[in-house]
Design a protein around this motif. Structure first.
Motif, PDB file in Angstrom:
ATOM      1  N   ALA A 214       0.291   9.726   8.361  1.00 28.79           N
ATOM      2  CA  ALA A 214       0.015   8.305   8.604  1.00 28.79           C
ATOM      3  C   ALA A 214       0.822   7.369   7.719  1.00 28.79           C
ATOM      4  O   ALA A 214       0.641   6.150   7.796  1.00 28.79           O
ATOM      5  CB  ALA A 214      -1.478   8.033   8.417  1.00 28.79           C
ATOM      6  N   SER A 215       1.721   7.869   6.873  1.00 23.11           N
ATOM      7  CA  SER A 215       2.551   6.967   6.082  1.00 23.11           C
ATOM      8  C   SER A 215       3.400   6.107   7.009  1.00 23.11           C
ATOM      9  O   SER A 215       3.899   6.579   8.038  1.00 23.11           O
ATOM     10  CB  SER A 215       3.460   7.752   5.136  1.00 23.11           C
ATOM     11  N   HIS A 216       3.566   4.855   6.649  1.00 15.92           N
ATOM     12  CA  HIS A 216       4.300   3.839   7.409  1.00 15.92           C
ATOM     13  C   HIS A 216       3.511   3.313   8.606  1.00 15.92           C
ATOM     14  O   HIS A 216       3.916   2.325   9.215  1.00 15.92           O
ATOM     15  CB  HIS A 216       5.670   4.342   7.883  1.00 15.92           C
ATOM     16  N   ALA A 217       2.417   3.935   8.969  1.00 14.71           N
ATOM     17  CA  ALA A 217       1.626   3.473  10.108  1.00 14.71           C
ATOM     18  C   ALA A 217       0.635   2.404   9.655  1.00 14.71           C
ATOM     19  O   ALA A 217       0.267   2.317   8.479  1.00 14.71           O
ATOM     20  CB  ALA A 217       0.886   4.634  10.747  1.00 14.71           C
ATOM     21  N   SER A 218       0.181   1.600  10.610  1.00 16.96           N
ATOM     22  CA  SER A 218      -0.803   0.564  10.304  1.00 16.96           C
ATOM     23  C   SER A 218      -2.146   1.181   9.935  1.00 16.96           C
ATOM     24  O   SER A 218      -2.414   2.358  10.213  1.00 16.96           O
ATOM     25  CB  SER A 218      -0.981  -0.353  11.508  1.00 16.96           C
ATOM     26  N   ILE A 243      -4.107  -1.042  -6.565  1.00 21.92           N
ATOM     27  CA  ILE A 243      -3.195  -1.258  -7.680  1.00 21.92           C
ATOM     28  C   ILE A 243      -2.151  -2.300  -7.335  1.00 21.92           C
ATOM     29  O   ILE A 243      -1.834  -3.184  -8.124  1.00 21.92           O
ATOM     30  CB  ILE A 243      -2.516   0.062  -8.093  1.00 21.92           C
ATOM     31  N   TYR A 244      -1.587  -2.205  -6.140  1.00 20.29           N
ATOM     32  CA  TYR A 244      -0.644  -3.222  -5.665  1.00 20.29           C
ATOM     33  C   TYR A 244      -0.851  -3.401  -4.168  1.00 20.29           C
ATOM     34  O   TYR A 244      -0.602  -2.488  -3.379  1.00 20.29           O
ATOM     35  CB  TYR A 244       0.800  -2.824  -5.974  1.00 20.29           C
ATOM     36  N   GLU A 245      -1.318  -4.587  -3.790  1.00 17.05           N
ATOM     37  CA  GLU A 245      -1.625  -4.843  -2.384  1.00 17.05           C
ATOM     38  C   GLU A 245      -0.329  -4.967  -1.596  1.00 17.05           C
ATOM     39  O   GLU A 245       0.488  -5.859  -1.827  1.00 17.05           O
ATOM     40  CB  GLU A 245      -2.456  -6.117  -2.253  1.00 17.05           C
ATOM     41  N   HIS A 246      -0.156  -4.055  -0.661  1.00 20.86           N
ATOM     42  CA  HIS A 246       1.057  -3.997   0.148  1.00 20.86           C
ATOM     43  C   HIS A 246       0.705  -3.314   1.459  1.00 20.86           C
ATOM     44  O   HIS A 246      -0.101  -2.387   1.480  1.00 20.86           O
ATOM     45  CB  HIS A 246       2.155  -3.210  -0.582  1.00 20.86           C
ATOM     46  N   PRO A 247       1.289  -3.741   2.576  1.00 20.15           N
ATOM     47  CA  PRO A 247       0.950  -3.106   3.853  1.00 20.15           C
ATOM     48  C   PRO A 247       1.174  -1.600   3.882  1.00 20.15           C
ATOM     49  O   PRO A 247       0.507  -0.889   4.645  1.00 20.15           O
ATOM     50  CB  PRO A 247       1.882  -3.812   4.853  1.00 20.15           C
ATOM     51  N   ARG A 248       2.100  -1.100   3.053  1.00 21.54           N
ATOM     52  CA  ARG A 248       2.376   0.333   3.033  1.00 21.54           C
ATOM     53  C   ARG A 248       1.363   1.128   2.216  1.00 21.54           C
ATOM     54  O   ARG A 248       1.380   2.368   2.234  1.00 21.54           O
ATOM     55  CB  ARG A 248       3.785   0.575   2.474  1.00 21.54           C
ATOM     56  N   ASN A 249       0.512   0.446   1.484  1.00 18.21           N
ATOM     57  CA  ASN A 249      -0.468   1.133   0.654  1.00 18.21           C
ATOM     58  C   ASN A 249      -1.817   1.206   1.357  1.00 18.21           C
ATOM     59  O   ASN A 249      -2.057   0.531   2.348  1.00 18.21           O
ATOM     60  CB  ASN A 249      -0.581   0.436  -0.703  1.00 18.21           C
TER      61      ASN A 249
END
Length: 418
Positions: A214-218, A243-249
């Motif tokens: 599921a990496s890179h997926a929504s 830790i760091y809000e990012h769509p990839r996390n």
């Protein structure tokens, strides 16, 4: 991060080590690291295989050439192998772009297999969870094959069977843009999760015995995968939203759900997903111009790489980059272990695809992670799981599910291949 500019993060990390970050790796940690089966679930090194003059058997340590993984450094850093990615950039989804993606994926698959075939004493293709330990014990490096972005299957999803029979064991749904199978984390939703074709792809991957990534997926694709897959899923190279809000996390609630379903998250070392490394408009414009001038790194020979890096150095001097360091990576790793549990965490640093931070510039620095886990109080058994045992457990369960679903395609594949 695969094009010339997007690998700049990798180049910066290679060129700009910060000695003050270095922590001594104890003899205890070194010995433990050597004993363990050490796997990384996202190696973008196959992008280097077609490069003029580049050879995986050569030691590229002293060179700045977009390279973080080669056989000498695998030995030095104790990396036994991992999942070597068939990465395909997302095109515009026109018939022509999808056909080009189909061909690109097959060519990259062939390149990985050719690397193994040309170096049978150094590398071996792994097809089952049990293969990894056997291959490493024989002194060879483990080559599982994964796919980052399923767009090579867009024209004909039945190609997944051919990929499986040729060694594919992990499948990522999307990359930086939506595709026929689902939504990317980086773009507005089109399908609100998996598309109908994506749901069918999940069922087929389960039947064959391919781990879903599921990496890179929504987030909604993650939710669909977790609900629909009969086998546990992974995130092959992701980080912690807390830790760091990012769509990839990924957020803590989903981390817990992943663990509850037996899945594993492999923590990435791509600086832009670890902390805010946003840059000035002037730097961005200069880097875009550099990319336009030189194009894709896969076609650069050594002399072109040297010219590219000299111009990149000049950009860095004018517009200094913001970089993540080893402590930033550890914040994500230790938080994720605390939330998901050490049995549901691994390492997928995104080597040769933008991964690498100050203090961990390439795979020779991997023992630092083992030292950090020891310092954090984790046991040898837990660290062994993080370095490979956890993802192999997912692969083994995926194999079991496939065997229970009309036999899968497993009977058509030899137990192992050289």
């Amino acid at each position: 991060m695969k094009t010339a500019v997007r690998v700049l993060a990798c180049c910066v990390a290679l060129a700009c080590a910060v000695p003050g970050l270095a922590t001594e790796v104890s003899e205890q940690a070194k010995a433990l690291h050597e004993r363990l089966l050490v796997l990384d679930t996202h190696l973008d090194t196959p992008a280097n295989l077609p490069r003029p003059g580049w050879n995986v058997l050569d030691d590229h340590t002293a060179e700045r050439d977009f390279s973080q993984v080669d056989l000498p450094r695998m030995r030095e850093g104790g990396l036994d192998g991992g999942f070597w990615a068939i990465y395909t950039g997302q095109g515009d989804r026109s018939p022509e772009a999808n056909l080009a993606a189909r061909d690109h994926g097959l060519v990259r698959l062939a390149a990985i297999r050719e690397m193994v075939a040309a170096n049978p004493q150094q590398f071996e293709l792994a097809l089952t969870a049990d293969d990894a330990q056997r291959i490493a014990a024989a002194g060879k490096r483990v080559v599982y094959i994964s796919m980052e972005n399923a767009t090579p299957l867009a024209t004909d999803p039945s190609l997944l069977t051919a990929y499986y029979r040729l060694g594919l064991r992990m499948l990522g749904i999307t990359h930086l843009r939506n595709n026929e199978f689902g939504d990317s984390a980086n773009t507005p939703p089109e399908w609100n999760g998996l598309s109908p074709a994506g749901k069918a792809l999940v069922a087929e991957a389960n039947r064959l015995g391919i781990v879903l990534d599921a990496s890179h997926a929504s987030d909604l694709v993650f939710d669909d995968l977790l609900e629909l897959s009969r086998a546990p899923i992974v995130l092959s190279h992701s980080g912690a939203d807390a830790i760091y809000e990012h769509p990839r996390n990924i957020d803590d609630e989903r981390l817990r759900k992943l663990a509850a379903k037996g899945g594993v998250i492999q923590v990435n070392a791509y600086g832009g997903y670890l902390k805010d490394t946003s840059t000035t408009p002037e730097r961005s414009k200069a880097l875009e111009a550099l990319e336009e001038k030189y194009g894709d790194q896969e076609h650069m020979d050594a002399a072109t790489v040297a010219r590219f890096l000299a111009e990149r150095d000049a950009i860095d001097a004018r517009y200094p980059p913001v970089r993540a360091d080893f402590d930033d990576f550890l914040k994500h790793l230790l938080h994720i272990i605390e939330v998901a549990g050490p049995e549901h965490v691994g390492i997928g640093a995104d080597w040769d695809g933008g991964g690498g931070v100050d203090g961990m510039e390439d795979i020779t620095d991997l023992p630092r992670i083992t030292q950090a886990l020891l310092d954090a109080g984790y046991s040898e058994q837990q660290i062994a799981g993080i370095w490979g045992g956890n993802v192999l457990r997912v692969l083994r369960e995926t194999e079991r599910v496939a065997a229970s679903l009309d036999g899968g395609a497993k009977k058509d594949v030899p137990a192992h291949a050289h």
